[in-house]
Scaffold this active site. Structure first.
Site, PDB file in Angstrom:
ATOM      1  CE1 TYR A  51      -6.724 -15.080   6.394  1.00 26.68           C
ATOM      2  CE2 TYR A  51      -7.017 -14.063   4.432  1.00 26.68           C
ATOM      3  CZ  TYR A  51      -5.911 -14.832   5.029  1.00 26.68           C
ATOM      4  OH  TYR A  51      -4.767 -15.006   4.756  1.00 26.68           O
ATOM      5  CG  HIS A  75      -3.766 -16.893  -4.859  1.00 25.43           C
ATOM      6  ND1 HIS A  75      -3.181 -15.678  -5.049  1.00 25.43           N
ATOM      7  CD2 HIS A  75      -3.062 -17.544  -5.309  1.00 25.43           C
ATOM      8  CE1 HIS A  75      -2.263 -15.623  -5.329  1.00 25.43           C
ATOM      9  NE2 HIS A  75      -2.087 -17.207  -5.808  1.00 25.43           N
TER      10      HIS A  75
HETATM   11  N1  APR Z   1      -4.812  -0.056 -11.697  1.00 23.29           N
HETATM   12  C1  APR Z   1      -3.983  -0.917 -12.187  1.00 23.29           C
HETATM   13  N2  APR Z   1      -2.799  -1.264 -11.309  1.00 23.29           N
HETATM   14  C2  APR Z   1      -2.852  -1.114 -10.106  1.00 23.29           C
HETATM   15  C3  APR Z   1      -4.006  -0.039  -9.513  1.00 23.29           C
HETATM   16  C4  APR Z   1      -4.990   0.678 -10.445  1.00 23.29           C
HETATM   17  N3  APR Z   1      -5.948   1.359  -9.959  1.00 23.29           N
HETATM   18  N4  APR Z   1      -3.474   0.283  -8.150  1.00 23.29           N
HETATM   19  C5  APR Z   1      -2.516  -0.829  -7.996  1.00 23.29           C
HETATM   20  N5  APR Z   1      -2.085  -1.307  -9.389  1.00 23.29           N
HETATM   21  C6  APR Z   1      -0.964  -2.559  -9.388  1.00 23.29           C
HETATM   22  C7  APR Z   1       0.290  -2.023  -8.630  1.00 23.29           C
HETATM   23  O1  APR Z   1       1.178  -1.051  -9.384  1.00 23.29           O
HETATM   24  C8  APR Z   1       0.856  -3.615  -8.539  1.00 23.29           C
HETATM   25  O2  APR Z   1       1.500  -3.876  -9.579  1.00 23.29           O
HETATM   26  O3  APR Z   1      -1.478  -3.749  -8.736  1.00 23.29           O
HETATM   27  C9  APR Z   1      -0.553  -4.342  -8.346  1.00 23.29           C
HETATM   28  C10 APR Z   1      -0.702  -5.075  -7.174  1.00 23.29           C
HETATM   29  O4  APR Z   1       0.425  -5.661  -6.702  1.00 23.29           O
HETATM   30  P1  APR Z   1       0.143  -6.504  -5.102  1.00 23.29           P
HETATM   31  O5  APR Z   1      -0.158  -5.655  -4.128  1.00 23.29           O
HETATM   32  O6  APR Z   1       1.654  -7.270  -5.061  1.00 23.29           O
HETATM   33  O7  APR Z   1      -0.923  -7.574  -5.470  1.00 23.29           O
HETATM   34  P2  APR Z   1      -0.975  -9.065  -6.364  1.00 23.29           P
HETATM   35  O8  APR Z   1       0.131  -9.104  -7.584  1.00 23.29           O
HETATM   36  O9  APR Z   1      -2.337  -9.248  -6.727  1.00 23.29           O
HETATM   37  O10 APR Z   1      -0.391 -10.131  -5.028  1.00 23.29           O
HETATM   38  C11 APR Z   1      -0.316 -11.510  -5.668  1.00 23.29           C
HETATM   39  O11 APR Z   1       0.473 -11.912  -3.294  1.00 23.29           O
HETATM   40  O12 APR Z   1       0.105 -11.740  -1.142  1.00 23.29           O
HETATM   41  C12 APR Z   1      -0.404 -12.481  -2.141  1.00 23.29           C
HETATM   42  O13 APR Z   1      -2.009 -13.977  -2.141  1.00 23.29           O
HETATM   43  C13 APR Z   1      -1.713 -12.541  -2.446  1.00 23.29           C
HETATM   44  O14 APR Z   1      -2.824 -12.610  -4.369  1.00 23.29           O
HETATM   45  C14 APR Z   1      -2.041 -11.988  -3.696  1.00 23.29           C
HETATM   46  C15 APR Z   1      -0.658 -12.190  -4.524  1.00 23.29           C
END
Ligand code: APR
EC number: 2.3.1.286
Length: 231
Positions: free
Chosen positions: A54, A106
Site C-alpha cells: 500500500y 473500497h
Molecule cells: N480504458 C478503459 N478500460 C480499461 C483501460 C482503459 N485505458 N485499461 C483497462 N481497462 C479495463 C480492462 O479491460 C478491465 O475490464 O479496466 C478493467 C480493469 O479490471 P480490473 O483490473 O479487474 O479492475 P477492477 O474491475 O476495478 O477490479 C475490481 O477488484 O481486486 C479488487 O478491490 C480491487 O477494486 C478492485 C476490484
C-alpha cells in the site's frame, strides 16, 4: 426533471494516468498475491508486506494525475442538471483530484483506519506495522482499504442510488468482483438505461444496453459531451 446518473468506476479509468489495473496482463494480481496483501488474514500474517504494497500504491497515486476521463466526469457532475453519483472501486483519489465527488466503496489510500476503534485519519505517506491509532493509541493502524472477505463501505447509500437512477454507466471495470459487478442488474431492475465503457468485454457486458469500446480517456469525454449536448 433531469435524469439521475449513477457511474461505477474501476481501475481501468486510471490506467491512462499510469496506475496499474488488477487483472490485465501484468496487472497487480500478477505481481502480488491477493491472499498476502488484500485479505485480513494476509495482513495479520505479515503486516510489513501488506504495508509495503500500500505504501507503493499510495506513492504512485500521489504522483498520478487525473486523465481526460476523470475530468469529463467532474464536468458532468458540475454541468448536468440532474444528480450525478460516482461510485468508485478505486482507492487512488483521482476523482477528487479532478474536482469530482465520489463514494469510495473500497476505501481510500488517503486515510488510515484503526482496527481497534474504527477511528480514521489522514494516512501518512508510509505506514509501518504496529503504528498506533491517534485516538485510542492501540497499535492497530491499517490501510483504510476494503479487503476480500470484508464488507464494502456505503452499500445502503449505493443501493438507494441504484433504485432511482435513469442512467447507469460502468467505466473500466472487469465485472469480476461483487457486489459492484451486480450494480448493473440492480439498475436495470429499476428501469435504468445502462452503458459500459471499456477496452474490451467484461464479465458483465451481457447485462448492458450499450457499449462504448475504447480507452476511457477517449470514450468518456465523448459520452459526457453527448449527454451535455442533449440537455
Ligand atoms: N480504458 C478503459 N478500460 C480499461 C483501460 C482503459 N485505458 N485499461 C483497462 N481497462 C479495463 C480492462 O479491460 C478491465 O475490464 O479496466 C478493467 C480493469 O479490471 P480490473 O483490473 O479487474 O479492475 P477492477 O474491475 O476495478 O477490479 C475490481 O477488484 O481486486 C479488487 O478491490 C480491487 O477494486 C478492485 C476490484
Amino acid at each position: 426533471m433531469a435524469d439521475k446518473i449513477v457511474i461505477l468506476t474501476g481501475a481501468g479509468i486510471s490506467a491512462e494516468s499510469g496506475l496499474g489495473t488488477f487483472r490485465d496482463e501484468g496487472g497487480l494480481w500478477a505481481q502480488h498475491r491477493i491472499e498476502d496483501v488484500a485479505t485480513p488474514q494476509g495482513f495479520a500474517r505479515d503486516p510489513a508486506l501488506a504495508h509495503r504494497f500500500y505504501n507503493m500504491r499510495r506513492a504512485e497515486a500521489a504522483a498520478a494525475a487525473p486523465n481526460a476521463a476523470h475530468d469529463a466526469l467532474a464536468q458532468l457532475q458540475r454541468d448536468w442538471p440532474g444528480e450525478v453519483v460516482i461510485v468508485t472501486q478505486n482507492v487512488d483519489g483521482l476523482h477528487e483530484k479532478a474536482g469530482a465527488r465520489a463514494i469510495h466503496m473500497h476505501g481510500t489510500l488517503a486515510t488510515a483506519l484503526c482496527a481497534a476503534c474504527a477511528h480514521r485519519w489522514d494516512s501518512p505517506s508510509e505506514m509501518a506495522p504496529g503504528a498506533s491509532c491517534p485516538a485510542c493509541h492501540a497499535p492497530a493502524a491499517r490501510p483504510d482499504v476494503v479487503w476480500f472477505g470484508e464488507m464494502p463501505y456505503h452499500m445502503d447509500e449505493i443501493s438507494d442510488h441504484l433504485l432511482d437512477c435513469e442512467i447507469f454507466a460502468a467505466i473500466g471495470t472487469s465485472g469480476q468482483v461483487y457486489p459492484a459487478a451486480g450494480f448493473v442488474q440492480e439498475a436495470r431492475n429499476s428501469g435504468a438505461r445502462t452503458v459500459e465503457m471499456n477496452l474490451r468485454d467484461s464479465d458483465t457486458s451481457h447485462a448492458f444496453d450499450d457499449h462504448l469500446v475504447g480507452p476511457a480517456s477517449k470514450v468518456v469525454p465523448r459520452w459526457v459531451a453527448g449527454l451535455l449536448n442533449s440537455r
